[in-house]
Design an enzyme around this catalytic site. Structure first.
Site, PDB file in Angstrom:
ATOM      1  N   HIS A 183       0.677  -1.129   0.033  1.00 41.91           N
ATOM      2  CA  HIS A 183       0.168  -0.078  -0.159  1.00 41.91           C
ATOM      3  C   HIS A 183       0.793   1.265   0.103  1.00 41.91           C
ATOM      4  O   HIS A 183       0.824   2.090  -0.925  1.00 41.91           O
ATOM      5  CB  HIS A 183      -0.778  -0.072   1.261  1.00 41.91           C
ATOM      6  N   GLU A 184       1.858   1.384   1.056  1.00 44.39           N
ATOM      7  CA  GLU A 184       2.715   2.670   0.969  1.00 44.39           C
ATOM      8  C   GLU A 184       3.652   2.697  -0.085  1.00 44.39           C
ATOM      9  O   GLU A 184       3.865   3.828  -0.423  1.00 44.39           O
ATOM     10  CB  GLU A 184       3.358   2.628   2.375  1.00 44.39           C
ATOM     11  N   HIS A 226       1.583   4.221  -2.696  1.00 39.31           N
ATOM     12  CA  HIS A 226       1.862   6.145  -2.617  1.00 39.31           C
ATOM     13  C   HIS A 226       3.068   6.576  -3.246  1.00 39.31           C
ATOM     14  O   HIS A 226       3.278   7.411  -3.820  1.00 39.31           O
ATOM     15  CB  HIS A 226       1.887   6.319  -1.193  1.00 39.31           C
ATOM     16  N   HIS A 235       3.515   6.587  -6.905  1.00 40.98           N
ATOM     17  CA  HIS A 235       2.791   7.642  -7.325  1.00 40.98           C
ATOM     18  C   HIS A 235       3.442   8.909  -7.246  1.00 40.98           C
ATOM     19  O   HIS A 235       3.573   9.746  -8.403  1.00 40.98           O
ATOM     20  CB  HIS A 235       1.491   7.544  -6.536  1.00 40.98           C
TER      21      HIS A 235
END
Length: 605
Positions: A393-394, A397, A400
């Site tokens: 998940h991180e 980020h 991105h």
């Protein structure tokens, strides 16, 4: 590395290779101090433009450039100081650095407060002429358009200056909560499955709730919330002050409500929020069905809140080390292509990640950084499946951010919070798909499906419940009602009863959960987890079924930054989030997974 469970290690006991390398931002505190002084000179420089923006296109362009230079350096300065403090919140050196950075940030905001109202005072015909005369202003067309869009909510230069100067005071509730929650609050010890004393921490809390020993789960649950209950009056006062701050700013800027003000910043219609709550309410019977299934598989007469994280699939346990997790994530994200995979490996191998929990470290996980340097990820690693998905998940980020920072100019490099959760959750969905594709064991499949059901429960249902809590509490303050600890607990209890249904025992302790949620100090943020999860579910399905065309659309979306409205960027990727359809479609996936889970449960019994 295995960190001893009887006590938390000190920061200097963590190996360097398991720490993020913040020297990539500033090689030393001296370099930080140099930027600190440069920002002061930029503040003086930008003040020289006040009252002169309407004089020429060149003045307007030069001012916007200096503003960008100031913001870029300020972002780097603050990120470094805050991440250093997050390593160990008891370190007074970095407490001081963070305070200085926060103060300087307010000074910078005050110095630039004149820009927006002064641009608004320029006749639109003159602005159009400036933009046609000066090609350098092409970069700022979208910025200027956004300023004009918000015209009715911008105040006079004097009023904007006052609001900017009050910025440090406005940060007070969040800062106070952070220090109480991360540095001062201490939890008792409880006995683990083997009868050994173990210190309860926020980082260990979920791991303890995953214990197969119900006594351990109950003890951890009660110990955590009893600790918060002892501080209920203080915590209620802090949250009340934060909500009052939200309402104050909304009223001063002539918004209908604090919710309207928060959503207008990203040009998101309020209907998106309402559609989310309505769609989730429609699917609450499916949540009740999941609760019944969990109760049945656990074999308990009553299902309590401390049973929500307990493993319900017997004889399956995924103990995953940090190194194993990196390999699993890389395989799961292979459909995103070679370039994405190379960036992922760079992050794994170049110390982007701060891995283990230590004394004083900020709890939870996040990705952060500054323009001009690679992103960073904070973890509090435990060897389990949840942490593996958190890492995926991180890194979503982080990558991105990597794409926007290397594609967009600084002006448009910072993507909005509304789209932030899309990349992170898409990563999780792709990794889960890979794991489901590579297992044939029905119990392992049940375990993985339940992980995704829990992701839906935690990210769509729970975050929407949080969003509804924020909506109710802000509306009460807007109506002039005081938020007492008793009222906050009552609101929170009623929401838990609504969201979990008749088969869940809503323990009294959970009434205090509102007191430990840091996102409530960044109001109207949490709904974006749910909308982001829904969009990510749709995009991951497109990537897996369409292949290259969907991947290209998705990577272009990751590169978009804030160069367009969030809704438009998502539409370009293939999702219309203004419609309730993506949320309903995502919850249909929840329903299908629940169907399969019930079928598998019948087979293995």
């Amino acid at each position: 590395m295995t960190v001893a469970t009887n006590r938390l290690p000190k920061r200097n006991e963590i190996p360097d290779e398991m720490k993020w390398k913040l020297e990539d931002i500033y090689a030393s505190t001296e370099k930080w101090e140099q930027d600190y002084q440069e920002i002061k000179s930029h503040i003086v420089k930008i003040q020289g433009f006040e009252g002169k923006l309407a004089e020429s296109a060149q003045n307007l362009l030069d001012c916007l450039k200096v503003q960008d230079q100031l913001a870029e350096k300020m972002g780097r300065l603050y990120a470094y100081a805050r991440m250093r403090r997050d390593e160990d919140n008891t370190n007074t050196v970095y407490q001081a650095l963070t305070d200085r950075a926060a103060t300087l940030s307010v000074q910078a905001s005050s110095a630039t407060a004149f820009i927006t109202p002064e641009i608004l005072s320029i006749p639109e015909e003159t602005l159009k002429r400036f933009m046609s005369e000066e090609t350098g202003l092409e970069l700022y067309h979208f910025v200027i358009h956004e300023i004009l869009r918000s015209k009715e909510h911008i105040l006079s230069p004097v009023e904007e200056l006052l609001l900017a100067q009050a910025g440090e005071l406005a940060q007070g509730p969040g800062t106070i909560f952070g220090m109480l929650n991360n540095a001062d609050i201490k939890f008792p010890t409880i006995k683990d499955e083997n009868g050994y004393e173990i210190e309860l921490t926020k980082g260990r809390y979920i791991q303890l709730l995953e214990s197969k020993d119900r006594r351990v789960r109950k003890d951890a649950f009660e110990a955590l919330y009893e600790t918060y209950r002892k501080q209920k009056n203080t915590l209620a006062a802090i949250l009340h002050a934060s909500i009052k701050k939200d309402v104050f700013y909304a009223r001063v800027r002539k918004y209908e409500s604090a919710r309207h003000a928060a959503m207008d910043g990203e040009n998101i219609p309020v209907e998106v929020y309402d559609n989310l709550i309505q769609a989730v309410h429609e699917f609450l019977p499916e949540m009740y069905r999941y609760v019944r299934l969990r109760k049945k598989l656990l074999g308990v007469e009553e299902l309590h809140m401390y049973d929500l994280f307990a493993p319900i699939v017997k004889d399956v346990e995924f103990k995953i080390t940090f190194e194993e997790a990196k390999q699993m994530i890389a395989k799961g994200l292979a459909p995103l292509g070679e370039e994405y995979g190379k960036i992922l490996q760079e992050g794994f191998n170049s110390r982007w990640i701060d891995v283990f929990e230590n004394e004083g470290k900020t709890s939870g996980a996040y990705s952060w950084g500054a323009y001009g340097t690679h992103p960073f990820v904070l973890m509090n690693w435990q060897d389990n499946m949840n942490n593996m998905f958190t890492l995926a998940h991180e890194m979503g980020h982080a990558i991105h951010s990597y794409y926007t920072n290397t594609t967009q100019p600084f002006t448009y490099a910072d993507y909005t919070i509304f789209v932030a959760e899309v990349a992170s959750t898409c990563n999780e969905a792709l990794v889960l798909h890979h794991l489901l594709e590579t297992t044939t064991d029905p119990r392992e499949r049940m375990y993985l499906i339940n992980h995704q059901l829990e992701a839906f429960r935690g990210t769509v249902f729970r975050q929407t419940m949080f969003a509804e809590f924020e909506k109710i509490t802000h509306e009460k303050v807007e109506a002039g009602e005081p938020l007492t600890p008793e009222l906050l607990c009552q609101i929170y209890r009623e929401l838990n009863l609504k969201y979990y249904g008749p088969d869940m025992v809503v323990d009294e302790e959970i009434d205090m959960e509102w007191a430990r949620i840091p996102h409530f100090y960044n109001a109207f943020y949490v709904y974006k987890y749910a909308t982001g999860f829904s969009a990510a579910t749709a995009l991951s399905q497109q990537i897996l079924t369409e292949g290259t065309p969907a991947v290209e659309r998705y990577i272009n979306f990751l590169k978009g930054g804030s160069s367009d409205y969030s809704i438009n960027l998502l539409q370009g990727a293939g999702v219309d989030i203004t419609s309730p359809k993506p949320v309903r479609d995502a919850l249909e996936v929840f329903k299908k997974l629940l169907d399969e889970m019930e079928q598998l449960a019948a087979q293995v019994q």
